[in-house]
Design a protein around this motif. Structure first.
Motif, PDB file in Angstrom:
ATOM      1  N   THR A  40       0.699  -1.154  -0.013  1.00  0.00           N
ATOM      2  CA  THR A  40      -0.100  -0.077   0.017  1.00  0.00           C
ATOM      3  C   THR A  40       0.849   1.247   0.078  1.00  0.00           C
ATOM      4  OG1 THR A  40      -1.671  -1.234   1.175  1.00  0.00           O
ATOM      5  CG2 THR A  40      -1.670   1.339   1.388  1.00  0.00           C
ATOM      6  N   ASN A  41       0.609   2.160  -0.878  1.00  0.00           N
ATOM      7  CA  ASN A  41       1.301   3.566  -0.722  1.00  0.00           C
ATOM      8  C   ASN A  41       0.429   4.526  -0.238  1.00  0.00           C
ATOM      9  OD1 ASN A  41       1.946   6.202  -2.330  1.00  0.00           O
ATOM     10  ND2 ASN A  41       3.761   5.108  -2.646  1.00  0.00           N
ATOM     11  N   SER A  42       0.751   5.094   0.713  1.00  0.00           N
ATOM     12  CA  SER A  42       0.064   6.627   1.286  1.00  0.00           C
ATOM     13  C   SER A  42       0.841   7.639   1.410  1.00  0.00           C
ATOM     14  CB  SER A  42      -0.102   5.905   2.886  1.00  0.00           C
ATOM     15  OG  SER A  42      -0.778   4.634   2.759  1.00  0.00           O
ATOM     16  N   SER A  43       1.560   7.734   0.597  1.00  0.00           N
ATOM     17  CA  SER A  43       2.563   8.896   0.411  1.00  0.00           C
ATOM     18  C   SER A  43       2.107   9.911  -0.763  1.00  0.00           C
ATOM     19  CB  SER A  43       4.072   8.518   0.524  1.00  0.00           C
ATOM     20  OG  SER A  43       4.369   7.877  -0.643  1.00  0.00           O
ATOM     21  N   ILE A  44       1.352   9.268  -1.666  1.00  0.00           N
ATOM     22  CA  ILE A  44       1.293  10.298  -3.090  1.00  0.00           C
ATOM     23  C   ILE A  44       0.209  10.817  -3.064  1.00  0.00           C
ATOM     24  CG2 ILE A  44       1.452  10.081  -5.435  1.00  0.00           C
ATOM     25  CD1 ILE A  44       3.331   7.824  -5.338  1.00  0.00           C
ATOM     26  N   PHE A  45      -0.993  10.320  -2.864  1.00  0.00           N
ATOM     27  CA  PHE A  45      -2.251  10.793  -3.132  1.00  0.00           C
ATOM     28  C   PHE A  45      -2.838  11.508  -1.801  1.00  0.00           C
ATOM     29  CE2 PHE A  45      -2.175   7.544  -6.481  1.00  0.00           C
ATOM     30  CZ  PHE A  45      -1.984   8.369  -7.436  1.00  0.00           C
ATOM     31  N   GLU A  46      -3.531  12.662  -1.995  1.00  0.00           N
ATOM     32  CA  GLU A  46      -4.480  13.313  -0.967  1.00  0.00           C
ATOM     33  C   GLU A  46      -5.581  13.623  -1.369  1.00  0.00           C
ATOM     34  OE1 GLU A  46      -3.019  16.914   0.701  1.00  0.00           O
ATOM     35  OE2 GLU A  46      -1.031  15.946   1.379  1.00  0.00           O
ATOM     36  N   VAL A  47      -6.800  13.266  -0.340  1.00  0.00           N
ATOM     37  CA  VAL A  47      -8.281  13.384  -0.821  1.00  0.00           C
ATOM     38  C   VAL A  47      -9.035  14.072   0.430  1.00  0.00           C
ATOM     39  CG1 VAL A  47     -10.562  12.335  -0.921  1.00  0.00           C
ATOM     40  CG2 VAL A  47      -8.432  11.189  -2.218  1.00  0.00           C
ATOM     41  N   ASN A  48      -9.486  15.434   0.395  1.00  0.00           N
ATOM     42  CA  ASN A  48     -10.042  16.141   1.250  1.00  0.00           C
ATOM     43  C   ASN A  48      -8.768  16.476   2.262  1.00  0.00           C
ATOM     44  OD1 ASN A  48     -12.632  15.729  -0.274  1.00  0.00           O
ATOM     45  ND2 ASN A  48     -12.884  14.003   0.906  1.00  0.00           N
ATOM     46  N   ASN A  49      -7.803  17.039   1.578  1.00  0.00           N
ATOM     47  CA  ASN A  49      -6.464  17.270   2.708  1.00  0.00           C
ATOM     48  C   ASN A  49      -6.186  16.280   3.542  1.00  0.00           C
ATOM     49  OD1 ASN A  49      -6.613  19.966   1.534  1.00  0.00           O
ATOM     50  ND2 ASN A  49      -8.279  20.505   2.920  1.00  0.00           N
ATOM     51  N   GLU A  50      -6.510  14.816   3.290  1.00  0.00           N
ATOM     52  CA  GLU A  50      -5.972  13.577   3.920  1.00  0.00           C
ATOM     53  C   GLU A  50      -5.314  12.875   3.154  1.00  0.00           C
ATOM     54  OE1 GLU A  50      -9.019  12.069   6.300  1.00  0.00           O
ATOM     55  OE2 GLU A  50      -9.503  13.571   7.518  1.00  0.00           O
ATOM     56  N   THR A  51      -4.139  12.012   3.488  1.00  0.00           N
ATOM     57  CA  THR A  51      -3.669  11.083   2.850  1.00  0.00           C
ATOM     58  C   THR A  51      -4.611   9.898   2.331  1.00  0.00           C
ATOM     59  OG1 THR A  51      -2.813   9.809   4.699  1.00  0.00           O
ATOM     60  CG2 THR A  51      -1.577  11.391   3.907  1.00  0.00           C
ATOM     61  N   LYS A 300      -1.444  -1.568 -13.182  1.00  0.00           N
ATOM     62  CA  LYS A 300      -2.487  -0.718 -12.744  1.00  0.00           C
ATOM     63  C   LYS A 300      -1.954   0.665 -12.610  1.00  0.00           C
ATOM     64  CE  LYS A 300      -4.010  -2.335  -8.579  1.00  0.00           C
ATOM     65  NZ  LYS A 300      -3.866  -2.791  -7.162  1.00  0.00           N
ATOM     66  N   THR A 301      -2.646   1.667 -13.158  1.00  0.00           N
ATOM     67  CA  THR A 301      -2.425   2.887 -13.298  1.00  0.00           C
ATOM     68  C   THR A 301      -3.494   3.652 -12.446  1.00  0.00           C
ATOM     69  OG1 THR A 301      -1.409   2.779 -15.299  1.00  0.00           O
ATOM     70  CG2 THR A 301      -1.925   4.822 -14.776  1.00  0.00           C
ATOM     71  N   TYR A 302      -3.134   4.544 -11.541  1.00  0.00           N
ATOM     72  CA  TYR A 302      -3.684   5.098 -10.909  1.00  0.00           C
ATOM     73  C   TYR A 302      -3.701   6.744 -11.295  1.00  0.00           C
ATOM     74  CZ  TYR A 302      -4.223   1.687  -7.088  1.00  0.00           C
ATOM     75  OH  TYR A 302      -4.646   0.661  -6.553  1.00  0.00           O
ATOM     76  N   LEU A 303      -4.756   7.367 -11.493  1.00  0.00           N
ATOM     77  CA  LEU A 303      -4.704   8.741 -11.998  1.00  0.00           C
ATOM     78  C   LEU A 303      -5.486   9.828 -11.214  1.00  0.00           C
ATOM     79  CD1 LEU A 303      -5.505   8.037 -15.752  1.00  0.00           C
ATOM     80  CD2 LEU A 303      -3.070   8.517 -14.863  1.00  0.00           C
ATOM     81  N   GLN A 304      -5.036  11.026 -10.574  1.00  0.00           N
ATOM     82  CA  GLN A 304      -5.840  11.700  -9.837  1.00  0.00           C
ATOM     83  C   GLN A 304      -5.895  13.036 -10.750  1.00  0.00           C
ATOM     84  OE1 GLN A 304      -4.378  12.893  -6.238  1.00  0.00           O
ATOM     85  NE2 GLN A 304      -6.500  12.932  -5.375  1.00  0.00           N
ATOM     86  N   PHE A 305      -7.116  14.018 -10.727  1.00  0.00           N
ATOM     87  CA  PHE A 305      -7.134  14.930 -11.452  1.00  0.00           C
ATOM     88  C   PHE A 305      -7.906  15.951 -10.367  1.00  0.00           C
ATOM     89  CE2 PHE A 305      -7.981  11.250 -13.800  1.00  0.00           C
ATOM     90  CZ  PHE A 305      -7.636  11.502 -15.143  1.00  0.00           C
ATOM     91  N   ASN A 306      -7.852  17.297 -10.949  1.00  0.00           N
ATOM     92  CA  ASN A 306      -8.430  18.342 -10.191  1.00  0.00           C
ATOM     93  C   ASN A 306      -9.907  18.295  -9.807  1.00  0.00           C
ATOM     94  OD1 ASN A 306      -5.884  19.779  -9.115  1.00  0.00           O
ATOM     95  ND2 ASN A 306      -5.502  20.312 -11.328  1.00  0.00           N
ATOM     96  N   THR A 307     -10.442  17.910 -10.883  1.00  0.00           N
ATOM     97  CA  THR A 307     -11.809  17.804 -10.902  1.00  0.00           C
ATOM     98  C   THR A 307     -12.295  16.406 -11.693  1.00  0.00           C
ATOM     99  OG1 THR A 307     -13.882  18.677 -11.496  1.00  0.00           O
ATOM    100  CG2 THR A 307     -12.119  18.779 -13.418  1.00  0.00           C
ATOM    101  N   VAL A 343     -15.792   7.760  -2.557  1.00  0.00           N
ATOM    102  CA  VAL A 343     -15.084   8.620  -1.787  1.00  0.00           C
ATOM    103  C   VAL A 343     -15.409   9.936  -2.547  1.00  0.00           C
ATOM    104  CG1 VAL A 343     -13.171   9.576  -0.764  1.00  0.00           C
ATOM    105  CG2 VAL A 343     -13.441   6.939  -1.163  1.00  0.00           C
ATOM    106  N   PRO A 344     -16.419  10.491  -2.338  1.00  0.00           N
ATOM    107  CA  PRO A 344     -16.562  11.693  -3.251  1.00  0.00           C
ATOM    108  C   PRO A 344     -15.474  12.983  -3.098  1.00  0.00           C
ATOM    109  CG  PRO A 344     -18.511  11.354  -1.913  1.00  0.00           C
ATOM    110  CD  PRO A 344     -17.432  10.276  -1.454  1.00  0.00           C
ATOM    111  N   GLY A 345     -15.040  13.506  -4.235  1.00  0.00           N
ATOM    112  CA  GLY A 345     -13.921  14.247  -3.982  1.00  0.00           C
ATOM    113  C   GLY A 345     -12.615  13.707  -4.457  1.00  0.00           C
ATOM    114  N   ALA A 346     -12.347  12.672  -4.448  1.00  0.00           N
ATOM    115  CA  ALA A 346     -11.513  11.659  -4.783  1.00  0.00           C
ATOM    116  C   ALA A 346     -10.786  12.237  -6.323  1.00  0.00           C
ATOM    117  CB  ALA A 346     -11.592  10.282  -4.693  1.00  0.00           C
ATOM    118  N   HIS A 347     -11.588  12.351  -7.297  1.00  0.00           N
ATOM    119  CA  HIS A 347     -11.118  12.725  -8.460  1.00  0.00           C
ATOM    120  C   HIS A 347     -10.091  11.829  -9.026  1.00  0.00           C
ATOM    121  CE1 HIS A 347     -13.361  16.249  -7.587  1.00  0.00           C
ATOM    122  NE2 HIS A 347     -12.353  16.861  -6.919  1.00  0.00           N
ATOM    123  N   MET A 348     -10.543  10.502  -8.946  1.00  0.00           N
ATOM    124  CA  MET A 348      -9.209   9.431  -8.862  1.00  0.00           C
ATOM    125  C   MET A 348     -10.038   8.247  -9.765  1.00  0.00           C
ATOM    126  SD  MET A 348      -7.420   7.898  -5.782  1.00  0.00           S
ATOM    127  CE  MET A 348      -5.389   8.218  -6.075  1.00  0.00           C
TER     128      MET A 348
END
Length: 466
Positions: A40-51, A300-307, A343-348
């Motif tokens: 598990t990686n917990s250092s890259i993504f943030e959602v709602n100001n939390e890891t 597996k490719t994880y992608l996170q966006f601003n929206t 998870v609303p707001g994840a944009h992921m």
């Protein structure tokens, strides 16, 4: 004393069981962590100001009823999401498929697969058994019997990719018709750990005597005389790269298959363990099985966006290339998991690719181009967008199962405003997800199989190899 090495969840479970039965257990781990494919990686993504933790290896508990992982999760009071396969959108080209079209597609697949299933039960000559018959051969026969149109064949090929090739991380050309699904069943819904799968391995290994960062280099459990006679001892000597030496009554070697496949090769790497006597000398049948077993590739490719530019009321998005003329073309990242459903707001998004398509991309396409390709494939299905959204973070995680190394490599670089993390875990695939017609109505659902990796593998598990 019992010593383990390169410990994943199977080895952790065995070590825990032995310790609970009053055995003196030492775990030797070459890397700086335990868990193997549970990462598990917990250092890259943030959602709602939390890891926000994401799993680079195993992601799901498939079939929670009677599943030992479910028992562990309950002991931990672990939080989870229930996967809702019914909330999925299928796009044929840029056209959203209605329920009737999806049901018709699955009906064609089930009819085709019924022919393949009958072929599994057929009687074959000894020569055919020796040569092996691929799952691809079975589907070729089924296609001929079904007399499908080119459009129907394209849809069935898509479900072959989704229900088999993504599940087994291998192309059907590389899977045995007779043995690929020879597994036990579990049933029930599927869970995703909210805190990541590493919480399980950390929980199981919390009170074990684990020694990290000291790779085993030699396991000696007997001697070989000049004329080839083998003498087995009643104890085993284990040596490590750090210079330590252990004597034990029993040793459990829970290493990746790729490491075992190198024992009789001339390849030089710190990952190789020298066995004395060699596996080929003491256990030729086991060595044959190790040599015959093949391994797959899962990306597996994880992608996170601003929206969020995709529908948030569905958990899975399936993209069927409307112009594809081959099953290989349909393998281009057709299954997408949306985290915003839970998870609303994840944009992921999490995008999957497997088998020969993943191997080809890994060898021929740069990280940035792979992300661009994903974006091109994804955005074309939402024509209201006149531009291509740019992800702010991405992880490309490939299980390079054809390589023997077991170490984790992380490469980062900046490309415009995107940060891409390429994460490689060179381990053999243990089938983290298994095939099922999960989009059919509940009364048609098949039981979910689950695989547990065991070091001693019989030849009947060998995958087809041309």
């Amino acid at each position: 004393m019992t010593i383990f090495n390169y410990i994943g969840i199977a080895g952790l479970g065995a070590a825990k069981t032995l310790q609970n039965n009053n055995k003196n257990v030492i775990v030797l781990e070459a890397s700086n962590r335990i868990g193997g494919r549970l990462k598990t990686n917990s250092s890259i993504f943030e959602v709602n100001n939390e890891t926000f933790p994401v799993d680079l290896g195993a992601s799901w508990i498939h079939g929670v009823n009677g599943n030992s992982i479910t028992t562990l999760m309950n002991e931990m009071n672990g939080a989870y999401f229930v996967t809702d396969y019914d909330n999925s959108n299928f796009y044929d080209g840029s056209q959203l498929m209605n329920d009737t079209s999806v049901e018709d597609m699955y009906y064609l697949y089930e009819e085709t697969y019924a022919i393949v299933s009958n072929l599994q039960d057929a009687t074959y000559t000894e020569a055919q058994e020796e040569q092996g018959i691929s799952l691809y051969d079975g589907f070729e026969i089924a296609f001929e019997d079904m007399q499908l149109t080119s459009s129907e064949e394209r849809l069935v090929n898509f479900l072959i990719v989704d229900n088999i090739e993504l599940e087994y991380a291998s192309s059907i050309e590389d899977l045995s018709l007779q043995w690929y699904d020879n597994d036990d069943d579990t049933n029930g819904v599927d869970y995703i750990f909210q805190g990541g799968y590493s919480t399980v391995s950390d929980y199981v290994g919390s009170d074990l005597n684990v020694r990290l960062g000291d790779a085993v280099t030699e396991v000696k459990y007997g001697s070989v005389s000049g004329d080839g006679d083998v003498e087995l001892w009643n104890y085993t000597v284990v040596k490590t790269a750090g210079g330590s030496e252990y004597h034990a009554n029993k040793v459990v070697i829970a290493v990746p298959l790729g490491v075992l496949k190198l024992q009789d090769s001339t390849y030089t790497t710190p990952s190789i363990i020298q066995f004395t006597p060699s596996l080929s000398a003491i256990a030729p049948a086991l060595n044959t099985s190790i040599s015959s077993l093949q391994m797959g590739v899962l990306e597996k490719t994880y992608l996170q966006f601003n929206t969020t530019f995709w529908p948030t009321d569905v958990e899975f998005i399936y993209l069927i290339d409307g112009s594809a003329t081959s099953r290989y073309a349909l393998s281009n990242r057709t299954e997408i998991l949306s985290f915003d459903y839970h998870v609303p707001g994840a944009h992921m998004l999490l995008v999957f690719e497997s088998g020969r398509a993943a191997v080809s991309d890994d060898e021929e396409v740069s990280d940035a181009q792979r992300v661009n390709n994903i974006m091109h494939v994804s955005v074309t299905h939402y024509t209201s967008y006149t531009y291509t959204p740019t992800p702010i973070y991405a992880i490309i995680h490939t299980i390079y199962t054809q390589y023997p190394c077991i170490h984790l490599h992380v490469h980062t670089y900046t490309h415009t405003i995107i940060t891409i993390y390429t994460i490689i875990i060179g381990i053999e695939r243990s089938i983290p997800r298994c095939p099922r017609p999960h989009h059919l109505p509940p009364h048609q659902l098949a039981p979910r199989p689950i695989h547990i990796r065991i070091l001693l593998l019989s030849q009947c598990w060998c995958r087809y190899k041309r």
